[in-house]
Design an enzyme around this catalytic site. Structure first.
Site, mmCIF file in Angstrom:
data_model
loop_
_atom_site.group_PDB
_atom_site.id
_atom_site.type_symbol
_atom_site.label_atom_id
_atom_site.label_comp_id
_atom_site.label_asym_id
_atom_site.label_seq_id
_atom_site.Cartn_x
_atom_site.Cartn_y
_atom_site.Cartn_z
ATOM 1 N N SER A 128 49.522 43.559 46.414
ATOM 2 C CA SER A 128 49.881 44.339 45.231
ATOM 3 C C SER A 128 51.077 43.735 44.506
ATOM 4 O O SER A 128 51.929 43.096 45.115
ATOM 5 C CB SER A 128 50.223 45.780 45.618
ATOM 6 O OG SER A 128 50.589 46.511 44.460
ATOM 7 N N LYS A 182 45.411 49.305 51.061
ATOM 8 C CA LYS A 182 45.559 48.903 49.651
ATOM 9 C C LYS A 182 44.738 49.811 48.740
ATOM 10 O O LYS A 182 45.181 50.184 47.640
ATOM 11 C CB LYS A 182 45.146 47.436 49.479
ATOM 12 C CG LYS A 182 45.162 46.938 48.025
ATOM 13 C CD LYS A 182 46.538 47.096 47.396
ATOM 14 C CE LYS A 182 46.737 46.345 46.105
ATOM 15 N NZ LYS A 182 45.826 46.616 45.027
ATOM 16 N N HIS A 185 46.640 52.936 48.398
ATOM 17 C CA HIS A 185 47.772 52.595 47.510
ATOM 18 C C HIS A 185 47.314 52.727 46.057
ATOM 19 O O HIS A 185 47.996 53.333 45.224
ATOM 20 C CB HIS A 185 48.252 51.170 47.823
ATOM 21 C CG HIS A 185 49.084 50.527 46.737
ATOM 22 N ND1 HIS A 185 48.548 50.082 45.537
ATOM 23 C CD2 HIS A 185 50.406 50.272 46.658
ATOM 24 C CE1 HIS A 185 49.501 49.581 44.781
ATOM 25 N NE2 HIS A 185 50.647 49.682 45.431
ATOM 26 N N ASN A 186 46.159 52.192 45.750
ATOM 27 C CA ASN A 186 45.663 52.262 44.372
ATOM 28 C C ASN A 186 45.304 53.689 43.979
ATOM 29 O O ASN A 186 45.487 54.083 42.825
ATOM 30 C CB ASN A 186 44.459 51.336 44.195
ATOM 31 C CG ASN A 186 44.875 49.890 44.019
ATOM 32 O OD1 ASN A 186 45.913 49.480 44.539
ATOM 33 N ND2 ASN A 186 44.094 49.114 43.315
ATOM 34 N N GLU A 189 48.442 55.126 43.075
ATOM 35 C CA GLU A 189 48.790 54.507 41.776
ATOM 36 C C GLU A 189 48.102 55.260 40.623
ATOM 37 O O GLU A 189 48.744 55.611 39.619
ATOM 38 C CB GLU A 189 48.344 53.034 41.832
ATOM 39 C CG GLU A 189 48.368 52.248 40.548
ATOM 40 C CD GLU A 189 47.775 50.837 40.767
ATOM 41 O OE1 GLU A 189 48.218 50.110 41.677
ATOM 42 O OE2 GLU A 189 46.842 50.458 40.030
HETATM 43 C C1 6PG Z 1 48.182 46.240 42.332
HETATM 44 C C2 6PG Z 1 47.170 46.831 41.389
HETATM 45 C C3 6PG Z 1 46.060 45.842 41.172
HETATM 46 C C4 6PG Z 1 45.258 46.085 39.935
HETATM 47 C C5 6PG Z 1 44.288 47.193 40.077
HETATM 48 C C6 6PG Z 1 44.092 47.969 38.804
HETATM 49 O O1 6PG Z 1 48.431 46.853 43.341
HETATM 50 O O2 6PG Z 1 48.704 45.164 42.002
HETATM 51 O O3 6PG Z 1 46.645 48.013 41.912
HETATM 52 O O4 6PG Z 1 45.317 45.768 42.347
HETATM 53 O O5 6PG Z 1 46.062 46.221 38.834
HETATM 54 O O6 6PG Z 1 43.079 46.598 40.430
HETATM 55 O O7 6PG Z 1 43.069 48.832 39.046
HETATM 56 P P1 6PG Z 1 42.168 49.445 37.930
HETATM 57 O O8 6PG Z 1 41.605 48.301 37.113
HETATM 58 O O9 6PG Z 1 41.111 50.160 38.687
HETATM 59 O O10 6PG Z 1 43.060 50.326 37.129
#
Ligand code: 6PG
Length: 470
Positions: A128, A182, A185-186, A189
């Site tokens: 990330s 991860k 985590h997303n 996010e």
């Molecule tokens: C990170 C982000 C990265 C990416 C995502 C965005 O941790 O650096 O999460 O993995 O920006 O894939 O996800 P979406 O395109 O689903 O918003």
């Protein structure tokens, strides 16, 4: 001279990771499906560095010291399988393959088994921090073969972001543990981003604030207990003016959010394992609704609603909005961590939640001041079922739940959607309810389907012939 490390896939994330590893004193072999990109890289950003270009996979494999350590940085899904199909047969027993993309955990399980059958080591690793993080210090969540992690631990520790509790990389357990961490985590996010977007909408449509004024609010919040990367970039986004028009760029951006799938997978898995992650789910659905732009525009002409203007004191609203946002952000972490806790029980990962909090402290998108007390709470009680039960979150709930109620009530009254904040509130209200109306649901299930129920006054399983009694 053989390379210490190899990277397949030279899109910006891949290139930046190569440069980061090289910068720490390692020699890196690189390969990309199209030779032009490799050439461009070695003649440009990689010039005069310890970077060995390879134009065939055979050359690439040959350039690596044994046991080989190969990081794959290609798009999740079929492209990873396409690389592995060609790469696996070229590798030798004991070599390590690391998938550094956002792969689905089920794919990682399958690939790991295949690697194992070939005597290879495999790590499904979430990285990330975006392009900047890849170059200057990402947060790294690894899972799979522990011996594999030991082979790259030193490299990972050197390239990772450094947080208050050390380098932000960690080994989370066997199988797909790294990619699962991860993915969650997303999910977190998504929920924090949606919460911030709702606060922006309330300030913009509800209070009529300008982007600069809102930037001031986010700047203030960023200095407080919930401060973190997503608050920091929101302030910067709100201040950014489009060079062409001089207008705040954010207001010129189409309001349809895209997604690559990790938030959805996180929610799908929460549903599969039966863990409550409503705020994360609402954030995914909010993106889905945002994508229905044409329908929304048409519906806005047909379906009436109240005026969005809140008509309240701006200072008071912003003060109380902080409480609403703070609790919603805690709910996002609480649900994600609960999901990790339940997933580790279900999938046998052996995850250490406090370690996840530590690895998220720097480098990653959800890094936040909150992770310090979160880690502390998880160290004190590794099996903590819900963050809100521990300090300082228990007190924060006591102090701010009135604000969350007030803000979401006002939003309801004025027709401004706040699904993340609403779900955070109802999540905690349901969680703290000693008795929910599920007794009635059980009665309904038994009425139409003889699904049985249990009673609070005696042991056993019961069925009633409701028609007869009625
Ligand atoms: C990170 C982000 C990265 C990416 C995502 C965005 O941790 O650096 O999460 O993995 O920006 O894939 O996800 P979406 O395109 O689903 O918003």
């Amino acid at each position: 001279m053989k390379a210490d490390f190899g990277v397949i896939g030279l899109a910006v994330m891949g290139q930046n990771l190569v440069l980061n590893v090289e910068d720490k004193g390692y020699t890196v072999a690189v390969f990309n499906r199209t030779a032009e990109r490799t050439k461009e890289f070695v003649e440009g950003r990689a010039k005069d560095k310890r970077i060995i270009p390879a134009y065939t996979l055979e050359e690439f494999v040959d350039a690596l010291a044994r046991p080989r350590k190969v990081l794959i940085m290609v798009k999740a899904g079929a492209p990873v399988d396409a690389v592995l199909e060609k790469l696996f047969p070229l590798l030798e027993r004991g070599d390590l393959v690391i998938d550094g993309g956002n792969s689905h955990y089920a794919d990682t399980e399958r690939r790991l088994k295949e690697a194992e059958e070939r005597g290879l080591l495999y790590l499904g690793t979430g990285i990330s921090g975006g392009e900047y993080g890849a170059l200057h210090g990402p947060s790294i969540m690894a899972g799979g073969h522990r011996e594999g992690y030991e082979l790259v631990q030193e490299i990972f520790e050197r390239i990772a972001a450094v947080g208050p509790e050390g380098p932000c990389c960690g080994y989370f357990g066997q199988g797909s543990a790294g990619h699962y961490v991860k993915m969650v985590h997303n999910g977190i996010e998504y929920a924090i981003m949606e919460t911030i977007a709702e606060a922006y909408d309330l300030m913009k449509r509800g209070l009529g604030m300008s982007p600069d004024e809102m930037a001031g609010v986010f700047s203030d919040w960023n200095g407080r207990e919930l401060g973190g990367y997503l608050f920091e970039i929101t302030e910067r986004i709100l201040r950014y003016r489009d060079p062409e028009t001089g207008e705040p760029l954010v207001e010129l951006i189409l309001d349809t959010a895209k997604q690559k799938g990790t938030g959805k997978w996180s929610t799908q898995s929460a549903l599969d394992i039966g863990t409550p992650a409503p705020t994360i789910a609402m954030a995914v659905f909010a993106r889905i609704i945002s994508a229905l732009k044409d329908e929304r525009v048409a519906a806005s002409e047909v379906l009436s609603g109240p005026e969005p203007t809140l008509g309240v004191d701006r200072g008071e609203f912003i003060r109380r909005l902080f409480g609403a946002v703070y609790l919603s952000v805690i709910a996002a972490y609480a649900q994600g961590l609960r999901q990790l806790r339940d997933a580790t029980a279900e999938r046998g990962y052996g995850l250490d939640l406090a370690e996840a909090a530590r690895v998220w402290m720097a480098g990653c998108i959800i890094r936040s001041a909150l992770l310090v007390p979160i880690r502390k709470a998880l160290l004190e009680d590794p099996a903590l079922p819900c963050l809100f039960l521990a300090e300082p979150f228990k007190s924060a709930w006591g102090e701010y739940n009135g604000d969350l109620r007030w803000v979401t009530c006002l939003a309801r009254e004025h027709g401004i959607p706040t699904p993340a904040m609403d779900s955070a509130l109802t999540f905690v209200d349901a969680y703290r309810a000693a008795r929910l109306p599920a007794n009635l649901i059980q009665a309904q299930r038994d009425f139409f389907g003889a699904h049985t129920y249990q009673r609070i006054d005696k042991e056993g399983t019961f069925h009633t012939d409701w028609e007869a009694v009625a």
